[in-house]
Structures are given as structure tokens and as C-alpha cells.
Enzyme design. Structure first.
Site, PDB file in Angstrom:
ATOM      1  N   SER A 190      42.631  36.445  40.085  1.00  0.00           N
ATOM      2  CA  SER A 190      43.134  35.813  38.868  1.00  0.00           C
ATOM      3  C   SER A 190      43.010  36.753  37.673  1.00  0.00           C
ATOM      4  O   SER A 190      43.555  37.845  37.691  1.00  0.00           O
ATOM      5  CB  SER A 190      42.397  34.484  38.645  1.00  0.00           C
ATOM      6  OG  SER A 190      43.080  33.675  37.728  1.00  0.00           O
ATOM      7  N   ASP A 206      47.154  30.993  42.251  1.00  0.00           N
ATOM      8  CA  ASP A 206      45.843  31.526  41.889  1.00  0.00           C
ATOM      9  C   ASP A 206      44.954  31.846  43.099  1.00  0.00           C
ATOM     10  O   ASP A 206      44.622  30.975  43.894  1.00  0.00           O
ATOM     11  CB  ASP A 206      45.132  30.491  41.010  1.00  0.00           C
ATOM     12  CG  ASP A 206      43.970  31.079  40.235  1.00  0.00           C
ATOM     13  OD1 ASP A 206      43.290  31.964  40.770  1.00  0.00           O
ATOM     14  OD2 ASP A 206      43.749  30.645  39.093  1.00  0.00           O
TER      15      ASP A 206
END
Length: 255
Positions: free
Chosen positions: A38, A150
Site C-alpha cells: 500500500s 490493497d
């Protein structure tokens, strides 16, 4: 000596990673292998490309995450992830893992089949975007016909690819679990959100023992995932926490 650096996800809190890198370099520690999820994938990729800490920090402060021109239309998400491609292309003109100065590993979660994929070769920018695409906020990213979100969904502390390649590993976890009481969990959505955070934190913390040193500023609980106005303070927190950790640890990270 090969030194691995694991950078967790955490949204705006990822600015603490930049502070950590600055503190490490000040004492002559230069990680050779990077794994990031991320926001950790963004910082890790820029660092692996040779971008300075000041320029990485500037990237965090100037890229408009929530710009109305980036809202998604007829896509599953509020922000169109594809619109960040050009922002990153300025830093990665060849769009290739092989063009980086340091080996880099980026996990992303396949939103369809529920598996985690570790990207480390070929096209670079889309895996970065995918790994940083917070579900529900950013649209899934298509890579070779598959859709990813993500990386922290399934792997928020990607130490695995570094274990066989590095002599020492430094982990940075910027998504600490905030202390709460039952009075804070008044609604069903609060319980669901808390359960998800516990699951993500437990998965990450179970791997701390695989690192020689872990830096995790607990004060980051005071900052939100999308609190981009606090980037400077978060950077400084990462820097100061790392300086203290280096003073307290007697681990040798130099050959």
C-alpha cells in the site's frame, strides 16, 4: 551485507516510512532489498528508484488523493485508480521493476479469487497502484486481465520475499491498533471495522519475530488513514522513533 526493509500499509501514516529511511541513512544503514504494501509500496518503489527522502516526502504532500477530477464514473470505487498512473510515470519513466536500483517486492490482493500476488518483475506502476488501492475508496486495478486491490487486505507486512535474500531485516509497521473500550463500539459498523483492524494487525504482528528490528510508532494511532494534512508530523514521528530504536538496539546492520 544484504539488509531488507519491510514497509507496511497505513495510508497517510506511510509518511513515517520516509522518516525511518532518513534516520537509517544518517547512521550509514542503506537497505538493499525492499518489500512494501500500500503506502509502503509507494515509498518503497520511490526509494528503490533512487528518489531522495525529501522528494518522496514532497510526493506525499503534493499528489492530490481526493481530487474531484479523479472521481470514478461507473466503476466500483470513489476514486479512479488509473488516474494516478501519470503521477507515478514521472518517477518511473520505464515502468519496470528491472529498472530499479534495488530489488522490490509488492503484494496486491486479487479481489475476485481472494489470493495474494507478489509482484517483483515486469511492469511496475500498476502493481504500485493496485497495492495502494484501498477497497471501496479506490477502484480495483486491472493487471493482465485480473483485478487487484490493497495489498494490506491479505498481507500488510510482506516479510516473506526478504527472508531468503537478506542477512538482516528491518520492519516498519505504521498501522498500530488503537486501544478502545466497549463504550467506543456502540454500533454494528464499529464492531465490524474493529474486527477487520484486529485481523489485519494480528496477521502483521505475527511476523514481527522474523525481523531483526521492528519500528512501530504507537503515536500513529492519533492520525487517520487519509489525513494528508499531517504528513510532516507523521514523517517526523517516523524519524524520531527510528532514531530511538537505533540507539536502544545493539544489532549490527553494517558489514
Amino acid at each position: 551485507m544484504n539488509i531488507g526493509l519491510v514497509l507496511s500499509g497505513g495510508g497517510a501514516r506511510g509518511a513515517a516510512h520516509i522518516g525511518t529511511i532518513k534516520a537509517l541513512e544518517e547512521v550509514g544503514i542503506f537497505p538493499t532489498h525492499i518489500a512494501g504494501t500500500s503506502s509502503g509500496a509507494i515509498v518503497g518503489a520511490l526509494y528503490a528508484a533512487g528518489v531522495s527522502c525529501s522528494d518522496i516526502l514532497n510526493f506525499f504532500k503534493t499528489i492530490p488523493l481526493f481530487n474531484t477530477k479523479r472521481f470514478a464514473i461507473k466503476k466500483p470505487g470513489l476514486i479512479n485508480s488509473d488516474n494516478f498512473y501519470d503521477d507515478l510515470k514521472a518517477y518511473f519513466p520505464n515502468d519496470s521493476f528491472e529498472d530499479l536500483q534495488k530489488p522490490l517486492f509488492i503484494p496486491a490482493a486479487n479481489i475476485v479469487d481472494g489470493t495474494s500476488k507478489m509482484f517483483s518483475k515486469g511492469q511496475l506502476i500498476k502493481p504500485i497502484i493496485a497495492s495502494a488501492s484501498f477497497p471501496g475508496v479506490f477502484t480495483p486495478t486491472e493487471i493482465n486481465g485480473k483485478f487487484y486491490v490493497d495489498g494490506g487486505t491479505l498481507n500488510n507486512f510482506p516479510v516473506e520475499p526478504l527472508k531468503s535474500k537478506c542477512d538482516k531485516i528491518i520492519g516498519v509497521y505504521v498501522n498500530p491498533l488503537k486501544k478502545v473500550s466497549m463504550r467506543d463500539l456502540k454500533h454494528s459498523y464499529s464492531v465490524v471495522e474493529r474486527s477487520y483492524k484486529i485481523m489485519v494487525a494480528a496477521e502483521a504482528m505475527s511476523k514481527f519475530s522474523e525481523c531483526d528490528m521492528v519500528i512501530s510508532p504507537q503515536e500513529l494511532v492519533n492520525y487517520t488513514t487519509f489525513g494528508m494534512n499531517n504528513v510532516d508530523a507523521i514523517f517526523q514521528l517516523g524519524y524520531e522513533t527510528t532514531k530511538r530504536a537505533l540507539e536502544e538496539n545493539k544489532i549490527v546492520f553494517k558489514s
